[in-house]
Design an enzyme around this catalytic site. Structure first.
Site, PDB file in Angstrom:
ATOM      1  N   PHE A 136       5.141   9.403  -1.550  1.00 24.59           N
ATOM      2  CA  PHE A 136       5.422   8.741  -0.161  1.00 24.59           C
ATOM      3  C   PHE A 136       5.790   7.345  -0.515  1.00 24.59           C
ATOM      4  O   PHE A 136       4.933   6.679  -1.047  1.00 24.59           O
ATOM      5  CB  PHE A 136       4.291   9.046   0.846  1.00 24.59           C
ATOM      6  CG  PHE A 136       4.645   8.747   2.110  1.00 24.59           C
ATOM      7  CD1 PHE A 136       5.792   9.562   2.990  1.00 24.59           C
ATOM      8  CD2 PHE A 136       4.362   7.432   2.741  1.00 24.59           C
ATOM      9  CE1 PHE A 136       5.906   9.189   4.080  1.00 24.59           C
ATOM     10  CE2 PHE A 136       4.754   7.073   3.916  1.00 24.59           C
ATOM     11  CZ  PHE A 136       5.517   7.886   4.564  1.00 24.59           C
ATOM     12  N   ASP A 221       4.913   1.668  -6.591  1.00 19.29           N
ATOM     13  CA  ASP A 221       4.698   1.501  -5.212  1.00 19.29           C
ATOM     14  C   ASP A 221       3.221   1.302  -5.032  1.00 19.29           C
ATOM     15  O   ASP A 221       2.475   2.233  -5.360  1.00 19.29           O
ATOM     16  CB  ASP A 221       5.194   2.732  -4.389  1.00 19.29           C
ATOM     17  CG  ASP A 221       4.791   2.647  -3.040  1.00 19.29           C
ATOM     18  OD1 ASP A 221       4.068   1.979  -2.689  1.00 19.29           O
ATOM     19  OD2 ASP A 221       5.558   3.610  -2.245  1.00 19.29           O
ATOM     20  N   LYS A 250       0.331  -2.730   3.383  1.00 23.35           N
ATOM     21  CA  LYS A 250      -0.841  -2.436   3.879  1.00 23.35           C
ATOM     22  C   LYS A 250      -1.936  -3.616   4.086  1.00 23.35           C
ATOM     23  O   LYS A 250      -2.009  -4.188   4.545  1.00 23.35           O
ATOM     24  CB  LYS A 250      -1.392  -1.083   3.339  1.00 23.35           C
ATOM     25  CG  LYS A 250      -0.467   0.067   3.670  1.00 23.35           C
ATOM     26  CD  LYS A 250      -1.181   1.270   3.274  1.00 23.35           C
ATOM     27  CE  LYS A 250      -0.245   2.763   3.610  1.00 23.35           C
ATOM     28  NZ  LYS A 250      -0.367   3.281   4.930  1.00 23.35           N
TER      29      LYS A 250
HETATM   30  C1  LIG Z   1       2.285   4.448  -1.123  1.00 21.10           C
HETATM   31  C2  LIG Z   1       3.175   4.237   0.253  1.00 21.10           C
HETATM   32  N1  LIG Z   1       4.324   3.674   0.137  1.00 21.10           N
HETATM   33  C3  LIG Z   1       5.051   3.017   1.236  1.00 21.10           C
HETATM   34  C4  LIG Z   1       4.290   3.134   2.416  1.00 21.10           C
HETATM   35  C5  LIG Z   1       5.030   2.975   3.861  1.00 21.10           C
HETATM   36  O1  LIG Z   1       4.533   1.743   4.358  1.00 21.10           O
HETATM   37  P1  LIG Z   1       4.737   1.303   5.723  1.00 21.10           P
HETATM   38  O2  LIG Z   1       4.159   2.454   6.664  1.00 21.10           O
HETATM   39  O3  LIG Z   1       4.044  -0.047   6.071  1.00 21.10           O
HETATM   40  O4  LIG Z   1       6.289   1.339   5.816  1.00 21.10           O
HETATM   41  C6  LIG Z   1       3.030   4.069   2.705  1.00 21.10           C
HETATM   42  C7  LIG Z   1       2.469   4.279   4.102  1.00 21.10           C
HETATM   43  O5  LIG Z   1       1.670   4.822   3.997  1.00 21.10           O
HETATM   44  C8  LIG Z   1       2.268   4.245   1.496  1.00 21.10           C
HETATM   45  O6  LIG Z   1       1.201   4.810   1.342  1.00 21.10           O
END
Ligand SMILES: Cc1ncc(COP(=O)(O)O)c(C=O)c1O
Length: 401
Positions: A136, A221, A250
């Protein structure tokens, strides 16, 4: 105005289905709703509130910056942004920082940078991006397509191209896809939304080796795993593998929206003036709060405290399972803990989340069959014990129903 949950259905786009409970205040790892019911927070706003609610250092930073200057745009730079960037660079492999407002935006920047780097260094044919099933990376159209769940990216028309998905922890599946035309491999150093899946040592080092062999960038990520979540400032530090680009969001702002992309000078130089940008990226309020969060988390006490809390979580969850036999696996790194439901309860993670709320406990799910815990990194041990007592009551309610 009397605010009720019904107003959500009246005036909000129906893309979320929020709980009936409306929290109104929080302190540490406790939250209170409109009726003054108290909850213990093991959700942390989905791994965001790394220091709980209203941590004094963050409140002070916000109040102090709030009296000084709120916003400038990137036509000017600002002191909090430069201070935070300097600290991120000093603490990591990176030389350069780009600020965004969310995880998806940080990832969007990383992907655009990787494409531009490949185009300018090798030519148009080097455009393939490989990521992993169940991964994700956010909800912009580029990031959601790179994410490994077609259900999230289908139904919006033609997708960005040259994106393929390998299987996490299966090096052969990556080897089958990667070539000299691969510009980047993007992955989470522990899959969060996909079910709390940690990489094997062989896999993560193998990904690095394949990226090196084919001159592809390795993008980590760390939106969910970063800023102390695994007990390391960034998860890569515990894996013995250094990425070329890292994204963080986050917990970076401890609850204030901010994201960042970190990379080396040599790669960063391809995002020249005018190639990418954001009105709010590097906003002084966001950066001031993030600096306070970063300073507080990046200490031996907080980082080593994560391992102690992880151990308590896993021990207590194992005890609960010994009594009630609901989990097939209890896993995770640091304070990103997952409990996978066994065959009897498969697909029912949401029921456990709802039953926990009834007992005064906020939890998360990661897919249909994994209950996820991502509390504050400084949650008192007594709150972990009290929260897991509530959780056991929720488990018992389901088992005995
Ligand atoms: C690993 C990862 N990348 C990206 C995101 C997306 O972040 P945002 O919701 O701040 O755009 C998330 C959100 O859950 C995530 O867990």
């Amino acid at each position: 105005m009397n605010i009720t949950r019904d107003i959500f259905d009246d005036v909000m786009v129906p893309n979320y289905a929020p709980s009936a409970v409306i929290p109104v205040r929080g302190k540490g790892s406790r939250v209170w709703d409109q009726k003054d019911n108290e909850y213990i927070d093991f959700a942390g706003g989905i791994a965001v509130n790394c220091l709980g609610h209203c941590h004094p250092a963050l409140v002070e930073a916000l109040n102090e910056q709030g009296q000084k200057i709120w916003h400038l745009s990137n036509v000017m730079t600002n002191e909090p942004a430069l201070r935070l960037a300097k600290k991120l660079v000093d603490a990591t492999f990176a030389d350069k920082v780009y600020f965004a407002n969310s995880g998806a935006e940080a990832n969007e920047a990383a992907l655009k940078l990787a494409r531009r780097w490949a185009l300018e260094n090798f030519g148009e044919q080097k455009s393939q991006i490989i990521s992993f099933k169940q991964g994700f990376h956010g909800r912009t159209f580029f990031t959601v397509t790179v994410g490994g769940q077609a259900a999230y990216s289908d139904g919006f028309g033609p997708k960005p191209g040259a994106i393929e998905h390998a299987i996490y922890n299966d090096l052969a599946s990556l080897e089958a896809l990667i070539s000299d035309n691969t510009c980047a491999v993007m992955l989470e150093p522990i899959q969060g939304e996909g079910g709390i899946i940690a990489p094997t040592d062989e896999f993560i080092k193998g990904v690095r080796a394949l990226c090196d062999k084919h001159n592809a960038l390795m993008i980590f990520d760390e939106v969910q795993s970063g800023v102390g979540r695994t007990g390391h400032l960034y998860a890569y530090m515990g894996l013995g593998v250094t990425p070329d680009i890292l994204t963080t969001a986050k917990a970076l702002g401890g609850g204030f929206p901010i994201g960042a992309m970190l990379t080396t000078t040599d790669i960063a130089k391809h995002l020249k003036v005018g190639t990418h940008g954001s009105t709010y990226g590097g906003n002084p309020l966001a950066c001031a709060v993030a600096e306070a969060a970063f300073d507080t988390v990046n200490t031996p006490e907080v980082l080593s405290g994560v391992a102690q809390r992880e151990a308590l979580f896993k021990t207590k969850l194992t005890e609960i399972n010994a009594k009630h036999n609901v989990f097939s696996d209890i896993r995770g790194l640091g304070l990103l803990v997952g409990a996978e439901l066994n065959e009897t309860y498969t697909g029912r993670a949401k029921d456990f989340l709802n039953a926990s709320m009834e007992q005064g406990l906020m939890t998360l799910v990661a897919g249909a069959s994994v209950i996820r815990f991502a509390p504050s990194l400084v949650i008192p041990l007594a709150d972990i014990e009290a929260g897991l007592e509530r959780f056991e009551k929720a488990v018992a309610a389901i088992v005995n129903a």
